[in-house]
Design an enzyme around this catalytic site. Structure first.
Site, PDB file in Angstrom:
ATOM      1  N   ALA C 241       0.819  -1.211   0.000  1.00 24.65           N
ATOM      2  CA  ALA C 241       0.000   0.000   0.000  1.00 24.65           C
ATOM      3  C   ALA C 241       0.857   1.267   0.000  1.00 24.65           C
ATOM      4  CB  ALA C 241      -0.945  -0.014   1.190  1.00 24.65           C
ATOM      5  N   HIS C 242       0.205   2.387  -0.058  1.00 29.42           N
ATOM      6  CA  HIS C 242       0.873   3.686  -0.143  1.00 29.42           C
ATOM      7  C   HIS C 242       1.752   3.959   1.071  1.00 29.42           C
ATOM      8  CE1 HIS C 242      -2.464   5.643   2.309  1.00 29.42           C
ATOM      9  NE2 HIS C 242      -2.990   4.498   1.958  1.00 29.42           N
ATOM     10  N   ASN C 243       2.912   4.524   0.795  1.00 28.45           N
ATOM     11  CA  ASN C 243       3.849   4.965   1.842  1.00 28.45           C
ATOM     12  C   ASN C 243       4.480   3.833   2.641  1.00 28.45           C
ATOM     13  OD1 ASN C 243       1.771   7.379   1.507  1.00 28.45           O
ATOM     14  ND2 ASN C 243       3.702   8.227   2.192  1.00 28.45           N
TER      15      ASN C 243
END
Lengths: 347, 347, 347
Positions: C241-243
């Site tokens: 997922a993001h980050n």
């Protein structure tokens, strides 16, 4: 682009604490804040960074109470998280989403109907009877099956495949690798153990304002339609089986899977990797916890956990005891021993 | 197309109860039945709709007993579920599957061998030494690696990628986004913690009559072959690791994953999201329940559940008690207390 | 290609036991060993095949002790597993990886920068400002977004999609169907239950020597970068997922999912289908067992199991007792009964 604290506060209807003339050129995480950047603080886990950040401006909630002095300029807003989102939009400079016109080679059936200001990327294929509305963007390597319709302003990223007869609403975003309308998993076993395919003649209907993540699959219905209602958001690598219905504004996180004919209500939240077996009804506002396996209907507003799932509070109580089973078991054994000593060979 | 009850009964070898001249034009779910539609009833959960449906004709099993009068015409057949499947095939009007010939631009190596009546969609790539048999359909954006062979009548949907040297049987269906023959996940750690890739020089063999769902991945063997035997059906988003072997007529539901070198027997059923660790042997006719994690060999015909899995009956008994742990624990605590009161400071 | 035992022993710095002049032409599994093939033995589970194999040569570890006589020639090496890998590389004859030059039709922006000896497959799309370094291979149907950079010698298989602004290191391998840089799953709920998209303006950075399996998805950061550090290896169908940040030389098996902003250390091993919730920190050298659901930070070197996860040893002890719950419960019931008989109506 340089924006002053004053401009930002005006835009967000916020109040400045500090230097209203200070400028920023980009948005960044608070841990990485540096000169000329704008950050935000919403999750209390990150508060510690507020007191050491080199960022020029930090957005905080209006009622946030400082524990220590800060070096940055604060802008107090009603909702720091939402305001950050507005700022990200302002600073987003990619021109990818401004693409228009048709690139070559691409293949568009003369029997397809293409609206105005549509972008058709190279190597994209549009079958006959397809309807592509105004302002739609079809990135390269997209496949649009026969009779598919796509509503206005929808963005279909590279490599999305939409099987015949499916319908996508307006203002949707479909990410790369999504497969919409592949055959439902339906086979009838015969006496000799061989499976015969059941024709899957339905379709998929995706309503307006839906976003679907990368490599997610949505199977077509055996008959009638698999439906994702307006405003729902699906993450990556999700499986939606044939004849599933998902209500409005429901959120489904990555790796979740919903088996055939299950109906999920509106405003539900399905955390990562939830599994729902077939032919169930999940009420509105239900919350399905991470990895929960739902095998029965769920009533409106309930929160579920466990494999198989039970009410979340009940699961947590049982799970605490599962963790303590070694001690519980030791106590029982000791009790049995002592009891035997006192009472003789009773057990 | 309009069909009368009489025509349908003749086709399905069924018996009519009601109006033999009534006509239908499409097949639909019993909940949504309306005039001129045909429905079926197989799952007792849906029986209630039978008494209120507006459908013109409903297929039911021969021995089905009515609880109330119905408005529709019934056709009694040996197996309503199978008969419905036949009807779906009759009413399937999409011409997608009649496609033939080569669309441009597409790229076919002059050293590939292409059979008769093959469909090659635009933007499809066929490498040298590939063999594409008669009546195969390769939809747009397909990639066929060097030396790949594909048997007669097989349908490869848009965006399937087949790595070099793999072999696909006859009468198979491979759905969009499937990756066949990607490298097995094999790395040798060196002393300094760096992983070195182990070359994956084997291939994938998919036998006849196999169907594979959207975005499923089947890795090539390190040496020799990963094999899916004839008649097996795989759902979406499944992971089949290197050197796995799957027997004949085995069913695997979505999100399941099978680790390296595990052998699954014939006529097995793996429900959704099952996980099998590596180097195991699963006997014929085994049933692996939803989300079960198999960490040991499974004998023929066994039914397994749990994480990690045990025999299904055993899991269910333990799981009932897991749910009751709070009460069990309370009883124990009370017993300990009373025991202490009666016996003194023994525990 | 025919190689003698002597040549192989020289190459692997091994010692021959048997016929130094015997030849082999390919590498195969020990169960399937036949004349003129080379096998290896590393996993003791397969030792039984050593005594019956028809293979001409078998690689074994230097300190391996024979339990019975063998018919084949042995070559003793420091590490049979690693040596087999070297041999596989020698016998790998596919020329796929020797591809060079540009195939047509393909689309390369005149504002992209393309290095020397690059392979650009047909139907591949390279956007403006992209940088493709020397010796990179882009197979057919690849999409490279604007401003993407790809380091030397990296192989991007057919149908990989890389969104704008992402950066891929040198010597990486990205398998078919991978999506790099799709939007993070970020939505802000408004008071009326409607979700508003949070712009995802960051990117993905993949460092050198990373391998990513088929149909895996890596989302771009909301701000700044999602990072996969050098030497890490990801299997198929994984969600990052993001980050998220993944350290160096970490191994992640298929179907695992890591939620937003979680940081995984270096030299970790995540087994199949592990799930990590968001905003966690996983220390270096941690081992996450198959299907474990991590909901809290994990300290360096810890081994975790369970849903939700606890330390692996603790999980195993509790799990043994979970399996025995029916007996434990029976004992308690019996105890309660006897206690009541002896003590009267106390409980």
């Amino acid at each position: 682009m340089l924006l002053t604290a004053q401009t930002i506060a005006d835009c967000l209807n916020g109040d400045i604490e500090g230097d209203s003339g200070i400028v920023v050129s980009s948005v960044i995480n608070i841990e990485q804040g540096k000169k000329e950047t704008l950050c935000f603080l919403a999750n209390p886990k990150y508060e510690k960074y507020l007191y050491t950040t080199q960022a020029s401006i930090v957005l905080v909630d209006r009622d946030f109470v400082l524990k220590h002095p800060v070096n940055c300029t604060l802008i107090r807003v009603d909702n720091a998280y939402e305001s950050m989102s507005v700022m990200l939009g302002l600073f987003d400079t990619t021109d990818t989403l401004n693409r228009k016109g048709r690139e070559y080679p691409s293949r568009v059936s003369w029997r397809a109907k293409i609206g105005k200001k549509v972008y058709i990327g190279a190597f994209t294929y549009i079958s006959r009877k397809a309807i592509v509305s105004d302002n739609v963007k079809l990135f390269p390597n997209v496949y649009i099956g026969e009779g598919v319709s796509i509503g206005e302003n929808t963005i279909i990223y590279s490599d999305v495949k939409i099987y015949p007869g499916c319908s996508i609403g307006a203002n949707c975003i479909i990410h790369s690798g999504c497969i919409i309308g592949s055959d439902g998993f339906g086979f009838a076993p015969s006496a000799d153990g061989i499976y015969k395919k059941i024709p899957q003649t339905g379709n998929v209907i995706i309503e307006d304002n839906v976003e679907i993540g990368a490599n997610t699959t949505v199977d077509r219905a055996t008959m009638s339609s698999t439906i994702i209602c307006k405003g729902s958001k699906l993450d990556n690598l999700i499986q939606i089986a044939h004849n599933v219905e998902i209500g409005e504004n429901t959120i489904i996180a990555a790796h979740s899977g919903i088996a055939g004919s299950t109906k999920v209500g509106s405003h539900c939240v399905l955390a990562g990797r939830t599994g729902l077996t077939g032919h169930l009804t999940i009420g509105n506002n239900a919350i399905i916890g991470a990895e929960a396996l739902i095998t029965n209907n769920v009533k409106e507003g309930k929160s579920m956990l466990g494999i198989p799932a039970m009410e979340a509070g009940k699961f947590r109580r049982s799970n605490v005891l599962f963790r303590n089973l070694p001690e519980i078991s030791k106590n029982i054994t000791e009790l049995l021993k002592q009891y035997k000593n006192k009472m003789g060979e009773a057990i």
